[in-house]
Write a protein that holds these residues in place. Structure first.
Motif, PDB file in Angstrom:
ATOM      1  N   GLY A 169       0.987  -1.271  -0.018  1.00 35.04           N
ATOM      2  CA  GLY A 169       0.252  -0.301   0.290  1.00 35.04           C
ATOM      3  C   GLY A 169       0.893   1.603   0.037  1.00 35.04           C
ATOM      4  N   ALA A 170       2.004   1.067   0.458  1.00 36.89           N
ATOM      5  CA  ALA A 170       2.778   2.461   0.471  1.00 36.89           C
ATOM      6  C   ALA A 170       3.651   2.888  -0.564  1.00 36.89           C
ATOM      7  CB  ALA A 170       3.853   2.170   1.373  1.00 36.89           C
ATOM      8  N   ALA A 171       4.023   1.406  -1.551  1.00 38.67           N
ATOM      9  CA  ALA A 171       4.334   1.724  -2.611  1.00 38.67           C
ATOM     10  C   ALA A 171       3.313   2.335  -3.661  1.00 38.67           C
ATOM     11  CB  ALA A 171       4.898   0.337  -3.668  1.00 38.67           C
ATOM     12  N   ALA A 172       2.052   1.797  -3.224  1.00 40.41           N
ATOM     13  CA  ALA A 172       0.658   1.946  -4.563  1.00 40.41           C
ATOM     14  C   ALA A 172       0.068   3.394  -3.608  1.00 40.41           C
ATOM     15  CB  ALA A 172      -0.293   0.729  -3.761  1.00 40.41           C
ATOM     16  N   ALA A 173       0.286   4.230  -2.962  1.00 40.58           N
ATOM     17  CA  ALA A 173      -0.192   5.342  -2.720  1.00 40.58           C
ATOM     18  C   ALA A 173       1.622   5.949  -2.823  1.00 40.58           C
ATOM     19  CB  ALA A 173       0.204   5.579  -0.845  1.00 40.58           C
ATOM     20  N   HIS A 174       2.285   6.029  -2.639  1.00 41.54           N
ATOM     21  CA  HIS A 174       2.977   6.831  -3.580  1.00 41.54           C
ATOM     22  C   HIS A 174       2.605   6.731  -5.087  1.00 41.54           C
ATOM     23  CE1 HIS A 174       4.111   7.392   0.500  1.00 41.54           C
ATOM     24  NE2 HIS A 174       4.978   8.214  -0.098  1.00 41.54           N
ATOM     25  N   GLY A 175       2.415   6.112  -5.371  1.00 39.97           N
ATOM     26  CA  GLY A 175       2.260   6.141  -6.516  1.00 39.97           C
ATOM     27  C   GLY A 175       1.141   6.918  -7.864  1.00 39.97           C
TER      28      GLY A 175
END
Length: 229
Positions: free
Chosen positions: A96-102
């Protein structure tokens, strides 16, 4: 130089050297860790304190922390199902951290295409407007990610009660330092009845485990120091 093996349970023998080389620092760290994680009279029950510790240990990938806190969790009655669910809540929040920073990536991509746009702004709640672009640009991947996140972090029929799943999510978000994740999961935690005291204790348990990852790997540092030419 002889071959040095990394991440062995025998590395704990170097804790004594580390403690003796910095006794005041060790004492202060130990007091912080024992207070934040080990206290018995906090608003968060000991069982869930240990699951938070395990979740943070998974994010920091500290095998020494995992060795300590999975053992303590088991002593407190944590089941294999609760441990496994903690693993996947953690994995979902890391994803989620990676997806959110997407969302930020899409924003910066758009900004890069503009001439004389000035400096971009980071970490705004309005960044969520870019979630639609991210979803539309990779719909298949988004659907698979969303299913994983909803199953691992959002299910209501798991071994870990919903309230404590959200507390675990907050702890992982604190560790990954994802402000978007924090925004989402502190709001969900509040709706589920998590109090300010429970949130604050989660913050300090997380902080203690992040410190613990560094302190525990200090044993490895002392080992490598000894083996260096």
């Amino acid at each position: 130089m002889s071959v040095v093996h990394y991440h062995e349970s025998t590395d704990r023998a170097y804790a004594k050297k580390l403690r003796e080389a910095a006794p005041e620092e060790f004492k202060a760290y130990r007091n912080f860790s024992d207070t934040a994680v080990g206290r018995q009279d906090g608003v968060i029950p000991p069982k869930y304190r240990e699951l938070i510790a395990v979740a943070v240990g998974l994010v920091t990938q500290c095998v020494y922390c995992l060795e300590t806190h999975t053992a303590k969790a088991r002593q407190l009655g944590v089941t294999e199902a609760e441990l496994a669910e903690t693993v996947y809540v953690t994995a979902a929040l890391r994803a989620g951290a990676a997806a959110a920073h997407g969302m930020m990536a899409m924003k910066l991509y758009e900004h890069a295409g503009k001439e004389n746009a000035g400096a971009p702004t980071y970490h705004e709640s309005t960044d969520r407007a870019y979630a639609k672009k991210l979803r539309e640009a990779a719909p298949t991947e988004f659907a698979a990610y969303r299913n994983f996140a909803d199953t691992a972090a959002g299910r209501e029929d798991g071994a870990i009660p919903t309230k404590w799943r959200e507390v675990l999510a907050v702890a992982v978000a604190l560790t990954t330092q994802c402000v978007y994740c924090l925004e989402t999961h502190t709001a969900k935690a509040k709706k589920l009845g998590v109090t300010e005291a429970e949130l604050a204790e989660t913050v300090y348990i997380t902080a203690a485990l992040r410190a613990g990852g560094g302190a525990a790997h200090g044993m490895m540092a002392m080992k490598l120091y000894e083996s260096a030419a």
